[in-house]
Design a protein around this motif. Structure first.
Motif, short mmCIF file in Angstrom:
data_model
loop_
_atom_site.label_atom_id
_atom_site.label_comp_id
_atom_site.label_asym_id
_atom_site.label_seq_id
_atom_site.Cartn_x
_atom_site.Cartn_y
_atom_site.Cartn_z
N GLY A 33 24.46 50.43 7.85
CA GLY A 33 24.22 50.06 6.46
C GLY A 33 24.08 48.57 6.26
O GLY A 33 24.19 47.77 7.20
N ALA A 34 23.83 48.21 5.02
CA ALA A 34 23.74 46.80 4.62
C ALA A 34 24.37 46.67 3.24
O ALA A 34 24.08 47.47 2.34
CB ALA A 34 22.28 46.34 4.57
N GLN A 35 25.24 45.70 3.08
CA GLN A 35 25.87 45.48 1.78
C GLN A 35 26.44 44.07 1.71
O GLN A 35 26.56 43.38 2.72
CB GLN A 35 26.96 46.52 1.52
CG GLN A 35 28.04 46.61 2.55
CD GLN A 35 28.91 47.84 2.38
OE1 GLN A 35 29.36 48.43 3.34
NE2 GLN A 35 29.19 48.24 1.16
N SER A 36 26.73 43.66 0.49
CA SER A 36 27.39 42.37 0.31
C SER A 36 28.76 42.42 0.99
O SER A 36 29.26 43.49 1.34
CB SER A 36 27.53 42.07 -1.19
OG SER A 36 26.26 41.98 -1.79
N TRP A 37 29.38 41.27 1.13
CA TRP A 37 30.59 41.16 1.94
C TRP A 37 31.68 42.13 1.50
O TRP A 37 31.97 42.25 0.31
CB TRP A 37 31.13 39.74 1.91
CG TRP A 37 32.19 39.54 2.95
CD1 TRP A 37 33.54 39.55 2.77
CD2 TRP A 37 31.97 39.33 4.34
NE1 TRP A 37 34.18 39.36 3.96
CE2 TRP A 37 33.24 39.22 4.94
CE3 TRP A 37 30.83 39.22 5.13
CZ2 TRP A 37 33.39 39.00 6.32
CZ3 TRP A 37 30.98 39.00 6.50
CH2 TRP A 37 32.25 38.89 7.07
N LEU B 44 41.96 51.63 -8.38
CA LEU B 44 41.27 50.37 -8.61
C LEU B 44 39.77 50.51 -8.35
O LEU B 44 39.37 51.07 -7.33
CB LEU B 44 41.85 49.29 -7.70
CG LEU B 44 43.33 48.96 -7.93
CD1 LEU B 44 43.85 48.04 -6.83
CD2 LEU B 44 43.52 48.32 -9.31
N PRO B 45 38.94 49.99 -9.24
CA PRO B 45 37.49 50.06 -9.01
C PRO B 45 37.09 49.27 -7.78
O PRO B 45 37.71 48.27 -7.44
CB PRO B 45 36.90 49.45 -10.29
CG PRO B 45 37.99 48.60 -10.86
CD PRO B 45 39.28 49.28 -10.49
N PRO C 151 35.42 42.02 -3.38
CA PRO C 151 36.70 41.31 -3.31
C PRO C 151 36.89 40.25 -4.39
O PRO C 151 38.02 39.93 -4.73
CB PRO C 151 36.70 40.70 -1.91
CG PRO C 151 35.27 40.72 -1.48
CD PRO C 151 34.64 41.89 -2.14
N ASN C 152 35.80 39.74 -4.93
CA ASN C 152 35.93 38.76 -6.02
C ASN C 152 36.30 39.43 -7.34
O ASN C 152 36.79 38.77 -8.27
CB ASN C 152 34.63 37.97 -6.19
CG ASN C 152 34.36 37.05 -5.02
OD1 ASN C 152 35.30 36.60 -4.36
ND2 ASN C 152 33.10 36.78 -4.75
N ARG C 153 36.06 40.72 -7.42
CA ARG C 153 36.41 41.48 -8.63
C ARG C 153 37.80 42.09 -8.51
O ARG C 153 38.62 41.98 -9.42
CB ARG C 153 35.36 42.57 -8.86
CG ARG C 153 35.64 43.46 -10.06
CD ARG C 153 34.58 44.55 -10.17
NE ARG C 153 34.87 45.50 -11.22
CZ ARG C 153 34.23 46.65 -11.40
NH1 ARG C 153 33.23 46.98 -10.58
NH2 ARG C 153 34.57 47.47 -12.37
N VAL C 154 38.05 42.76 -7.40
CA VAL C 154 39.38 43.34 -7.12
C VAL C 154 39.80 42.85 -5.75
O VAL C 154 39.24 43.27 -4.73
CB VAL C 154 39.34 44.88 -7.14
CG1 VAL C 154 40.73 45.43 -6.82
CG2 VAL C 154 38.86 45.39 -8.49
N GLY C 155 40.77 41.95 -5.73
CA GLY C 155 41.20 41.34 -4.49
C GLY C 155 42.42 41.99 -3.89
O GLY C 155 42.99 42.95 -4.43
N LEU D 264 37.78 37.62 8.98
CA LEU D 264 37.75 36.32 8.32
C LEU D 264 36.96 36.41 7.02
O LEU D 264 36.24 37.37 6.78
CB LEU D 264 37.10 35.30 9.25
CG LEU D 264 37.72 35.13 10.64
CD1 LEU D 264 36.90 34.16 11.47
CD2 LEU D 264 39.16 34.66 10.55
N SER D 265 37.07 35.39 6.19
CA SER D 265 36.26 35.31 4.98
C SER D 265 34.84 34.92 5.36
O SER D 265 34.60 34.37 6.45
CB SER D 265 36.84 34.27 4.03
OG SER D 265 36.66 32.97 4.57
#
Length: 318
Positions: A210-214, A244-245, A267-271, A298-299
């Motif tokens: 697949g392909a997706q944002s981090w 959690l969404p 992760p920027n929405r639900v960390g 890692l980030s």
């Protein structure tokens, strides 16, 4: 189709702000010879860098994070990345060394090469990652006769990984103790894969690409061996269970405890802090203690920094 960019003039066109990261998951975390063979395949291409790796003996699973550049044509379409050749070479090494019929572990799996996901880094786009995912899927399906299911941005309708896995029975343990052992699925798949045959080779299984944002991977240990309780907590934390969404979870057995393995899709929405807090609340209701969770990778910023440092070191070495 592979493009060979070897001249000095072509190398000058490489834009190091156009980077892709591949997370390459295999169903092996114990056999050192197998892991070494796969890592040698990864290191055979000097334009690809292993920036991070994670092995887990109990899960019997390993992950490699690889990074390289992506080139575009004059219209802005991705046409080449060294990652394609590297990932296919790693897949070949894994298929030659891993027999899924003899595999067992605490983590679910459907294939020797279980999951390959591409993420855009720096100035690269999700379209770049999707192009590479589909290119690698075609290579693996055709060259190794392995059924491949595409997901997220690589899938025609954006179908998510967990939905495909659920349809294929990924989350249902098939063994006591190790939870997942051998191959118990039908030899003919109930769904037609996006690439490769509908008939499964039992030693190789199925691959998801697949392909997706981090996506952030975060595990939270529970001081309990009660896997039923861990799975109840995991379900209540997940978006699917009303928690959690953008969070997906698994309750998994470890050596002397259990873990909530979490995928944070945004992760920027639900960390991790929100996930940790909810797990602690739910565990307290079960009478269980919780340890501080840990990241298994890692980030994105750290990945890019690591890549640039390693590439610079390669260029400066004799």
């Amino acid at each position: 189709m592979a493009f060979n960019y070897t001249t000095e003039e072509q190398k000058k066109t490489v834009d190091q702000s156009m980077l892709l990261c591949c997370k390459f998951f295999i169903s092996e975390g114990r056999n050192i010879a197998t892991l070494d063979a796969i890592e040698r395949a990864a290191r055979s291409n000097l334009e690809t860098v292993i920036v991070n790796k994670f092995h887990d003996r109990t899960y019997n699973r390993a992950r490699y994070n690889l990074v390289s550049y992506v080139l575009h044509d004059c219209t802005g379409n991705a046409i080449y990345s060294p990652l394609q050749q590297t990932v296919v070479a790693m897949a070949e090494a894994a298929f030659n060394a891993i027999n899924l019929e003899f595999h067992d572990g605490a983590h679910p799996r459907l294939g020797a090469v279980d999951d390959i996901v591409f993420h855009p880094l720096a100035c690269a786009s999700l379209d770049d990652a999707a192009w590479l995912a589909k290119s690698v899927a075609a290579d693996i399906g055709n060259q190794f006769n392995v059924p491949v299911f595409l997901y997220a941005a690589a899938h025609p309708t954006g179908k998510q990984l967990d939905a495909i896995r659920r349809e294929l029975g990924y989350y249902r343990p098939n063994s006591i103790g190790n939870q997942w052992a051998g191959w118990t699925m039908p030899d003919i798949l109930p769904q037609t894969p996006d690439e490769g045959p509908i008939v499964v080779t039992r030693s190789r299984g199925i691959s998801m690409i697949g392909a997706q944002s981090w996506v952030t991977l975060y595990n939270i240990p529970l001081l309990s061996t009660d896997v039923s309780a861990a799975r109840r907590i995991a379900r209540k934390v997940s978006a699917r269970g009303g928690g959690l969404p953008t969070v997906q979870t698994l309750g998994i057995v470890c050596e002397d405890s259990t873990e909530i393995a979490c995928m944070l899709l945004e992760p920027n929405r639900v960390g991790a802090d929100r996930v940790q807090n909810l797990v602690e609340i739910l565990a307290a209701q079960e009478g269980l203690d919780v340890e501080k969770g840990y990241y298994t990778d890692l980030s994105p910023e750290m990945i890019v920094e690591q890549y640039m440092n390693l590439i610079s070191a390669k260029k400066s070495s004799p």
